[in-house]
Design an enzyme around this catalytic site. Structure first.
Site, PDB file in Angstrom:
ATOM      1  N   ARG A 335       0.850  -1.198   0.000  1.00  0.00           N
ATOM      2  CA  ARG A 335       0.000   0.000   0.000  1.00  0.00           C
ATOM      3  C   ARG A 335       0.881   1.242   0.000  1.00  0.00           C
ATOM      4  O   ARG A 335       1.646   1.476   0.928  1.00  0.00           O
ATOM      5  CB  ARG A 335      -0.942   0.024   1.201  1.00  0.00           C
ATOM      6  CG  ARG A 335      -1.849   1.263   1.204  1.00  0.00           C
ATOM      7  CD  ARG A 335      -3.088   1.134   2.067  1.00  0.00           C
ATOM      8  NE  ARG A 335      -2.824   1.034   3.482  1.00  0.00           N
ATOM      9  CZ  ARG A 335      -3.751   1.119   4.438  1.00  0.00           C
ATOM     10  NH1 ARG A 335      -5.015   1.288   4.099  1.00  0.00           N
ATOM     11  NH2 ARG A 335      -3.441   1.010   5.710  1.00  0.00           N
ATOM     12  N   GLU A 426     -12.903   4.413   0.249  1.00  0.00           N
ATOM     13  CA  GLU A 426     -12.946   4.931   1.620  1.00  0.00           C
ATOM     14  C   GLU A 426     -13.179   6.438   1.670  1.00  0.00           C
ATOM     15  O   GLU A 426     -13.110   7.034   2.746  1.00  0.00           O
ATOM     16  CB  GLU A 426     -11.644   4.585   2.349  1.00  0.00           C
ATOM     17  CG  GLU A 426     -10.400   5.113   1.662  1.00  0.00           C
ATOM     18  CD  GLU A 426      -9.100   4.611   2.267  1.00  0.00           C
ATOM     19  OE1 GLU A 426      -9.162   3.899   3.286  1.00  0.00           O
ATOM     20  OE2 GLU A 426      -8.041   4.931   1.725  1.00  0.00           O
ATOM     21  N   ASP A 454     -12.044   5.092   7.622  1.00  0.00           N
ATOM     22  CA  ASP A 454     -11.747   6.302   6.850  1.00  0.00           C
ATOM     23  C   ASP A 454     -13.006   6.851   6.195  1.00  0.00           C
ATOM     24  O   ASP A 454     -13.192   8.072   6.112  1.00  0.00           O
ATOM     25  CB  ASP A 454     -10.686   6.001   5.787  1.00  0.00           C
ATOM     26  CG  ASP A 454      -9.300   6.477   6.205  1.00  0.00           C
ATOM     27  OD1 ASP A 454      -9.165   7.637   6.625  1.00  0.00           O
ATOM     28  OD2 ASP A 454      -8.348   5.678   6.136  1.00  0.00           O
ATOM     29  N   ASP A 625      -5.183   2.885  14.076  1.00  0.00           N
ATOM     30  CA  ASP A 625      -4.292   3.508  13.106  1.00  0.00           C
ATOM     31  C   ASP A 625      -4.851   4.893  12.784  1.00  0.00           C
ATOM     32  O   ASP A 625      -5.739   5.387  13.472  1.00  0.00           O
ATOM     33  CB  ASP A 625      -4.078   2.637  11.869  1.00  0.00           C
ATOM     34  CG  ASP A 625      -5.342   2.467  11.024  1.00  0.00           C
ATOM     35  OD1 ASP A 625      -6.369   3.122  11.314  1.00  0.00           O
ATOM     36  OD2 ASP A 625      -5.312   1.681  10.069  1.00  0.00           O
TER      37      ASP A 625
END
Length: 717
Positions: A335, A426, A454, A625
């Site tokens: 990613r 997202e 998100d 996160d």
């Protein structure tokens, strides 16, 4: 102080230039001059376009904010809102029906459904654990988790717990690989020969109800493995009567090994804290080691020094005597960061350059080592590179990502569309234009997924001026969330992703609550998704059971062609409405959000830990996160903006929750308390995220976190 060297008009950090030229490029067929000259041209052409796309985000957000403010307290009018979004170009026309054409795709992506791990690639041990989580011990997962009750204390094997594990595994085998009669719990022996697999129950031989499920056998030391397959996933019965567990079983079955994490995202983004050239090189170096196959990590565990490396493939001998190699590792995806942030690792004309462009160049170059392998651990067996691209807003930004990798492929001498793109659904503008966004990368897309965390953060930020949001629980029950999840699967199927790409679902955020996960997360394959995120190898092993319980291909058959829910629910935010929130709920949510922000941010800023288990306000460990932080920060920013809470209440909650977070981290020798000064970079970062949350780009946490992390590093010298 970062030192720079000149490369084709670029100021390149010495540490990055040396890493690229000494470690990445040798063996790729790309020389440094070609790499840097190509990258300089790419930056000159694409960095301005990157800036224009970000300006377009800000322009649209400004117009949406103004529209909501102008309407004041008028009742919500979906038709007027859709017309407005269409007028300003936020909503774009649907493309004509199409099917993706993404070329060479590995079977773990295209054909087999199973769990997906996400791990910070900055941590070599975690990165290797994720790569090796392709196979997991069901016995260990059941014994050491809470699935069968509270885990036992470390030490000698607990016989009642052992027996419960063996019984639960036998039920799994009965459900997945039933015998023509009897139960696997009754088997006194297994026999594999040219005729297949047989089991002995009370002196009688019984066969598998589906004889084709038997793949073959393999021998490793004293263990004999009998390999079975169901729904495309393998399961190995490990026979060893001399083992303490095997000796307690009439059949000598000492373990059940399940194929678990088919894919693993090695993350350079949300789960890492990389704010300068040295950090970026650390991230890239581990990805390079994974692609070369030589990454190792040595660490102490239980007083013993262990060295972890990539697992080899597993050779199985079929009943006819031929052999087949089963992959020993998860297929690795990387990613990259999104389009927003810039980096000082490469500067042009005295300015920092887009970090996403650097990620594209370097992570792709690292992956060439895998493409060039002739032996040893391979990642892609079809010659593809899998890049997950997050936080893109709509089709224009996806098309830009396609152009980025077209340029990167040309510079590095790769065939067109070698790099496949994973689309993180997202951001709200992507969700509302999902088919058009997939169409923009139809020759590369290998993955779409929903990311509730998100996506919720962007939901709040986009409608920041529409009114006060109703809080977390109301969001989880909201119509927009169900529409979002359902549309993602149905649009993906309509665009031809079945048999060509993954349709994924989001993370299980409670890494220690795996009994709850085993009950709840079956909903993901039932939804038609052929992968879903898990936080650990143990969770992957347990989540793999769901893909035996649900035939995802059959479920997709049922769903394909069903009408896609319209946009009205998707575009209706979960607002407080006419019924005010109870004050105790507001105060509880305020404390909960403040504690979550501080608990995550203090490790990010002071220790550079991008993702970890963080105790929540009730001391329950949660996987945190930047996405989880984004929700909490945006919710409090919204309530502050809409007058549900005051600045004084926010400041008070921050100070009180800082004391709680300090207490929760008291056992960490590296922890720097926030109290009593409440003036360190970590505490200030938490305040920044809330007090300036309405003006942070799309409500992202990165700008504030990066600035405060750099400050913390500078203070330490």
């Amino acid at each position: 102080m970062t030192r720079y060297t000149q490369r084709h008009g670029l100021d390149v950090a010495d540490i990055l230039a040396d890493f690229v030229e000494s470690s990445v490029l040798p063996g790729t067929g790309v020389d440094p001059d070609r790499f840097w000259s190509g990258y300089a041209e790419l930056l000159a052409d694409l960095a301005p376009e990157n800036r224009t796309l970000l300006d377009r985000r800000a322009e649209l957000q400004g117009r949406i904010d103004a529209w909501h403010k102008a309407r004041g307290n008028q009742p919500w009018d979906t038709a007027a809102y859709r017309a407005f979004l269409t007028e300003i170009g936020y909503l774009v026309p649907e493309p004509a029906p199409f099917a993706i054409d993404n070329g060479r795709i590995d079977p773990e992506i295209a054909l087999v459904a199973g769990p997906q791990l996400v791990v910070p690639v900055s941590n070599a041990r975690f990165a290797l654990n994720a790569a090796n989580a392709r196979w997991g011990s069901l016995y260990d997962a059941l014994y050491g988790s809470d699935v069968l009750g509270p885990p036992p204390a470390a030490g000698d094997i607990d016989p009642p717990r052992r027996d419960a594990v063996v019984a639960r595994a036998a039920r799994f085998l009965d459900d997945t690989f039933p015998l023509t009669s009897g139960s696997h719990a009754e088997v006194s022996g297994y026999l594999a020969d040219a005729d297949g697999l047989k089991a002995t129950i009370e002196w009688s031989e019984v066969a598998l109800r589906d004889p084709s499920a038997f793949v073959g056998r393999r021998v490793e030391g004293p263990d004999t493995g009998l390999v079975l397959r169901h729904n495309g996933l393998h399961v190995e019965l490990v026979i060893n009567p001399g083992h303490p567990i095997g000796a307690a079983s009439p059949s000598g079955l000492r373990d059940v090994i399940v194929e678990a994490a088919l894919t693993a995202i090695q993350d350079c983004e949300d789960s890492v804290a990389a704010v300068d050239a040295a950090d970026k090189v650390g991230v890239y170096a581990n990805w390079l080691g994974l692609m070369k196959g030589d990454l190792t990590d040595t660490f102490d565990k239980g007083g013993k020094q262990l060295t972890r490396r990539l697992a080899g493939d597993r050779t199985v001998t079929r009943p006819d005597g031929t052999t087949v190699a089963l992959p020993g590792r998860a297929l690795l995806l990387v990613r990259n960061v999104g389009h927003l942030m810039t980096t000082d690792a490469v500067r042009m004309n005295g300015q920092d350059t887009p970090e996403g462009l650097l990620d594209a160049m370097v992570t792709t170059a690292c992956a060439i080592h895998d493409l060039n392998k002739t032996d040893g651990p391979r990642n892609s067996r079809v010659g593809s590179i899998y890049v997950v691209k997050p936080k893109m807003h709509g089709p224009d930004e996806a098309a830009f990502a396609d152009r980025i990798f077209t340029r990167v492929e040309r510079i590095l001498g790769l065939p067109a569309d070698t790099v496949k793109l994973g689309l993180m659904d997202e951001e709200r503008r992507t969700s509302a234009n999902l088919a058009a966004t997939i169409h923009a990368i139809r020759n590369r897309v290998f993955f779409i997924n929903t990311g509730f965390l998100d996506r919720t953060g962007d939901e709040i930020h986009t409608s920041m001026q529409a009114g006060a949001f109703a809080g977390r629980e109301a969001t989880r029950r909201s119509g927009w969330l169900k529409a979002y999840e359902d549309r993602n699967v149905l649009i993906g199927l309509a665009c031809g992703l079945r048999g060509r790409a993954q349709i994924g679902k989001g993370m299980w955020a409670k890494p220690d609550a795996l009994a709850e996960m085993l009950q709840a997360k079956i909903a993901h394959p039932q939804s038609g998704a052929n992968t879903a995120w898990v936080p650990s190898p143990t969770a992957a092993t347990l989540h793999a059971l769901h893909y035996h319980m649900v035939d995802v291909a059959a479920r997709q058959d049922q769903l394909e062609g069903q009408p896609v829910p319209g946009l009205d629910d998707l575009l209706t935010p979960a607002m407080v409405g006419d019924t005010p929130l109870p004050q105790d709920q507001i105060l509880r949510e305020l404390d909960n959000s403040a504690q979550g922000i501080l608990g995550y941010v203090v490790r990010w800023v002071d220790q550079g830990v991008g993702c970890s288990k963080v105790p929540d306000i009730d001391d329950v460990p949660m996987m945190e996160d930047r996405a989880t932080c984004r929700i909490s920060a945006q919710l409090l920013a919204n309530w502050l903006e809409q007058g549900l809470v005051s600045r004084e209440q926010v400041e008070d909650a921050m100070r009180r929750m800082a004391l709680k977070v300090d207490a929760q981290n008291a056992g960490d020798p590296n922890y720097v308390p926030m109290a009593p000064g409440f003036d360190g970079p970590a505490f200030e970062a938490a305040r920044d995220l809330v007090l300036t949350g309405t003006t942070q780009p799309s409500g992202y946490t990165e700008p504030a976190l990066h600035a405060r992390r750099r400050q913390a590093k500078a203070l330490r010298g």
